[in-house]
Scaffold this active site. Sequence first.
Site, PDB file in Angstrom:
ATOM      1  N   TYR A 103      17.164  28.928  34.833  1.00 16.17           N
ATOM      2  CA  TYR A 103      18.491  29.565  34.846  1.00 16.17           C
ATOM      3  C   TYR A 103      18.426  31.087  34.959  1.00 16.17           C
ATOM      4  O   TYR A 103      19.437  31.730  35.219  1.00 16.17           O
ATOM      5  CB  TYR A 103      19.315  29.172  33.598  1.00 16.17           C
ATOM      6  CG  TYR A 103      18.714  29.561  32.267  1.00 16.17           C
ATOM      7  CD1 TYR A 103      18.671  30.881  31.832  1.00 16.17           C
ATOM      8  CD2 TYR A 103      18.208  28.586  31.421  1.00 16.17           C
ATOM      9  CE1 TYR A 103      18.125  31.224  30.611  1.00 16.17           C
ATOM     10  CE2 TYR A 103      17.657  28.913  30.196  1.00 16.17           C
ATOM     11  CZ  TYR A 103      17.616  30.236  29.795  1.00 16.17           C
ATOM     12  OH  TYR A 103      17.065  30.567  28.590  1.00 16.17           O
ATOM     13  N   GLU A 104      17.246  31.678  34.759  1.00 17.43           N
ATOM     14  CA  GLU A 104      17.178  33.147  34.821  1.00 17.43           C
ATOM     15  C   GLU A 104      17.362  33.653  36.245  1.00 17.43           C
ATOM     16  O   GLU A 104      18.099  34.602  36.481  1.00 17.43           O
ATOM     17  CB  GLU A 104      15.857  33.649  34.220  1.00 17.43           C
ATOM     18  CG  GLU A 104      15.818  33.444  32.700  1.00 17.43           C
ATOM     19  CD  GLU A 104      14.457  33.742  32.110  1.00 17.43           C
ATOM     20  OE1 GLU A 104      13.939  34.835  32.324  1.00 17.43           O
ATOM     21  OE2 GLU A 104      13.906  32.848  31.433  1.00 17.43           O
TER      22      GLU A 104
ATOM     23  N   HIS B  33      22.959  30.400  21.303  1.00 13.36           N
ATOM     24  CA  HIS B  33      21.521  30.658  21.330  1.00 13.36           C
ATOM     25  C   HIS B  33      21.048  31.146  19.952  1.00 13.36           C
ATOM     26  O   HIS B  33      19.923  30.855  19.534  1.00 13.36           O
ATOM     27  CB  HIS B  33      21.189  31.687  22.425  1.00 13.36           C
ATOM     28  CG  HIS B  33      19.712  31.827  22.672  1.00 13.36           C
ATOM     29  ND1 HIS B  33      18.912  30.748  23.032  1.00 13.36           N
ATOM     30  CD2 HIS B  33      18.878  32.892  22.590  1.00 13.36           C
ATOM     31  CE1 HIS B  33      17.653  31.163  23.161  1.00 13.36           C
ATOM     32  NE2 HIS B  33      17.605  32.454  22.896  1.00 13.36           N
TER      33      HIS B  33
ATOM     34  N   HIS C 108      11.172  35.919  23.077  1.00 11.54           N
ATOM     35  CA  HIS C 108       9.966  35.804  23.889  1.00 11.54           C
ATOM     36  C   HIS C 108       9.290  37.161  24.047  1.00 11.54           C
ATOM     37  O   HIS C 108       9.907  38.135  24.446  1.00 11.54           O
ATOM     38  CB  HIS C 108      10.319  35.289  25.289  1.00 11.54           C
ATOM     39  CG  HIS C 108      10.695  33.839  25.302  1.00 11.54           C
ATOM     40  ND1 HIS C 108      11.253  33.232  26.395  1.00 11.54           N
ATOM     41  CD2 HIS C 108      10.588  32.890  24.361  1.00 11.54           C
ATOM     42  CE1 HIS C 108      11.470  31.954  26.117  1.00 11.54           C
ATOM     43  NE2 HIS C 108      11.087  31.728  24.887  1.00 11.54           N
TER      44      HIS C 108
ATOM     45  N   SER D 215      11.534  28.884  22.426  1.00 13.35           N
ATOM     46  CA  SER D 215      12.458  29.729  21.661  1.00 13.35           C
ATOM     47  C   SER D 215      12.194  29.652  20.169  1.00 13.35           C
ATOM     48  O   SER D 215      12.139  28.563  19.592  1.00 13.35           O
ATOM     49  CB  SER D 215      13.900  29.273  21.892  1.00 13.35           C
ATOM     50  OG  SER D 215      14.249  29.457  23.219  1.00 13.35           O
TER      51      SER D 215
ATOM     52  N   ALA E 143      12.993  24.187  22.324  1.00 13.81           N
ATOM     53  CA  ALA E 143      14.140  23.853  21.473  1.00 13.81           C
ATOM     54  C   ALA E 143      15.051  22.947  22.301  1.00 13.81           C
ATOM     55  O   ALA E 143      15.170  23.134  23.511  1.00 13.81           O
ATOM     56  CB  ALA E 143      14.881  25.123  21.080  1.00 13.81           C
TER      57      ALA E 143
ATOM     58  N   HIS F 247      12.740  30.633  32.561  1.00 15.54           N
ATOM     59  CA  HIS F 247      13.572  29.439  32.749  1.00 15.54           C
ATOM     60  C   HIS F 247      14.185  29.450  34.139  1.00 15.54           C
ATOM     61  O   HIS F 247      14.457  30.511  34.704  1.00 15.54           O
ATOM     62  CB  HIS F 247      14.712  29.423  31.719  1.00 15.54           C
ATOM     63  CG  HIS F 247      14.245  29.442  30.308  1.00 15.54           C
ATOM     64  ND1 HIS F 247      13.899  30.614  29.673  1.00 15.54           N
ATOM     65  CD2 HIS F 247      14.063  28.437  29.411  1.00 15.54           C
ATOM     66  CE1 HIS F 247      13.511  30.325  28.435  1.00 15.54           C
ATOM     67  NE2 HIS F 247      13.601  29.032  28.254  1.00 15.54           N
TER      68      HIS F 247
ATOM     69  N   ASN G 168      20.008  21.378  17.185  1.00 17.37           N
ATOM     70  CA  ASN G 168      21.453  21.123  17.012  1.00 17.37           C
ATOM     71  C   ASN G 168      21.774  19.728  17.549  1.00 17.37           C
ATOM     72  O   ASN G 168      20.992  19.158  18.313  1.00 17.37           O
ATOM     73  CB  ASN G 168      22.258  22.151  17.824  1.00 17.37           C
ATOM     74  CG  ASN G 168      21.836  22.188  19.284  1.00 17.37           C
ATOM     75  OD1 ASN G 168      20.835  22.846  19.631  1.00 17.37           O
ATOM     76  ND2 ASN G 168      22.553  21.493  20.141  1.00 17.37           N
TER      77      ASN G 168
ATOM     78  N   MET H 142      16.666  23.209  28.352  1.00 17.02           N
ATOM     79  CA  MET H 142      16.717  23.966  29.606  1.00 17.02           C
ATOM     80  C   MET H 142      15.339  24.414  30.088  1.00 17.02           C
ATOM     81  O   MET H 142      15.231  25.363  30.863  1.00 17.02           O
ATOM     82  CB  MET H 142      17.620  25.187  29.420  1.00 17.02           C
ATOM     83  CG  MET H 142      19.031  24.840  28.960  1.00 17.02           C
ATOM     84  SD  MET H 142      20.004  26.316  28.669  1.00 17.02           S
ATOM     85  CE  MET H 142      21.404  25.641  27.761  1.00 17.02           C
ATOM     86  N   SER H 143      14.294  23.764  29.645  1.00 14.04           N
ATOM     87  CA  SER H 143      12.940  24.226  30.037  1.00 14.04           C
ATOM     88  C   SER H 143      12.023  23.027  30.222  1.00 14.04           C
ATOM     89  O   SER H 143      12.463  21.901  30.413  1.00 14.04           O
ATOM     90  CB  SER H 143      12.383  25.158  28.959  1.00 14.04           C
ATOM     91  OG  SER H 143      12.125  24.442  27.773  1.00 14.04           O
TER      92      SER H 143
END
Length: 272
Positions: free
Chosen positions: A84-85, A243, A60, A29, A112, A82, A231, A207-208
């Site tokens: 989650y997609e 995001h 992306h 990201s 990230a 990802h 963060n 998340m990746s």
Amino acid sequence: MINHVSFCANIIKLKSSGFIPKVGLILGSGLGSFAQQVEVTSKISFEDLSGFPKAGVGGHAGQLILGYIEGTKVAILQGRAHYYEHGKADAMSVAIRTLKEIGCESLVLTNAAGAINKNVNPGDLMLITDHINMTGVSPLFGEIGNDRFVDMCDAYNAKLSDKMRSAADENNINITEGVYAWWCGPQFETPAEINALGILGADAVGMSTVPEVIVARYARIPLCALSILTNYAAGIGDVTLSHEQTLLIAKQAEQSVTLILSSYLKSFSNED
Ligand code: HPA
């Protein structure tokens, strides 16, 4: 799967006149514009590569870029899928195995992540030394044979990680290191979950990356991985997680990441 890989490898060979990359990179990201560093020899849309991820999360582009950075032949996956997609842990399997098939000898993964360790700050970079898979899933579900029982010790290659540290040193950029926890997302974590991850030994959460590391390990491609800590993780800082915030801080770190990756890649240019 194997068919997709050889199909994609053939298309890439045809479209790139047989270009053989040495290092593969996956840009996370906010880092997509690192690809501007490439002296491009060819660009191939993921749309043309069956089994590669479809256009995904904001930031992306969804293309494979082949060319040179600092004299080193690279293949850049600009964009990733990802878990989650679509709930598919193997979403990057074809892409990663294709990189191996077209010649990549090692990979660099970037992402990230949220900082759990309170000794680091948003904007810092973290070399991943190990991971914790919090999702309970694997990109190797459905594989057969004994090779699927992959040893995950030293998944983050020590030699490549040393090279990355040296690249940071050369540019006087501080780089921390630690353990990355894979969280399925897309929702961010609760403060209680972050507290639990900290107790388990995670320094950062994202998340990746982890499913990609598992596939690369299975495909026997050594790698190193770099997180931009965008963060403080939930409950640690007082910024509301979003995001947009991830992309903003990742963008701010882009210059440092570009310097480090450029030096890193340069160190391969006089290797054969
Ligand atoms: N949690 C999960 N993924 C992330 C975060 C986070 O705090 N920041 C960037 N990616």
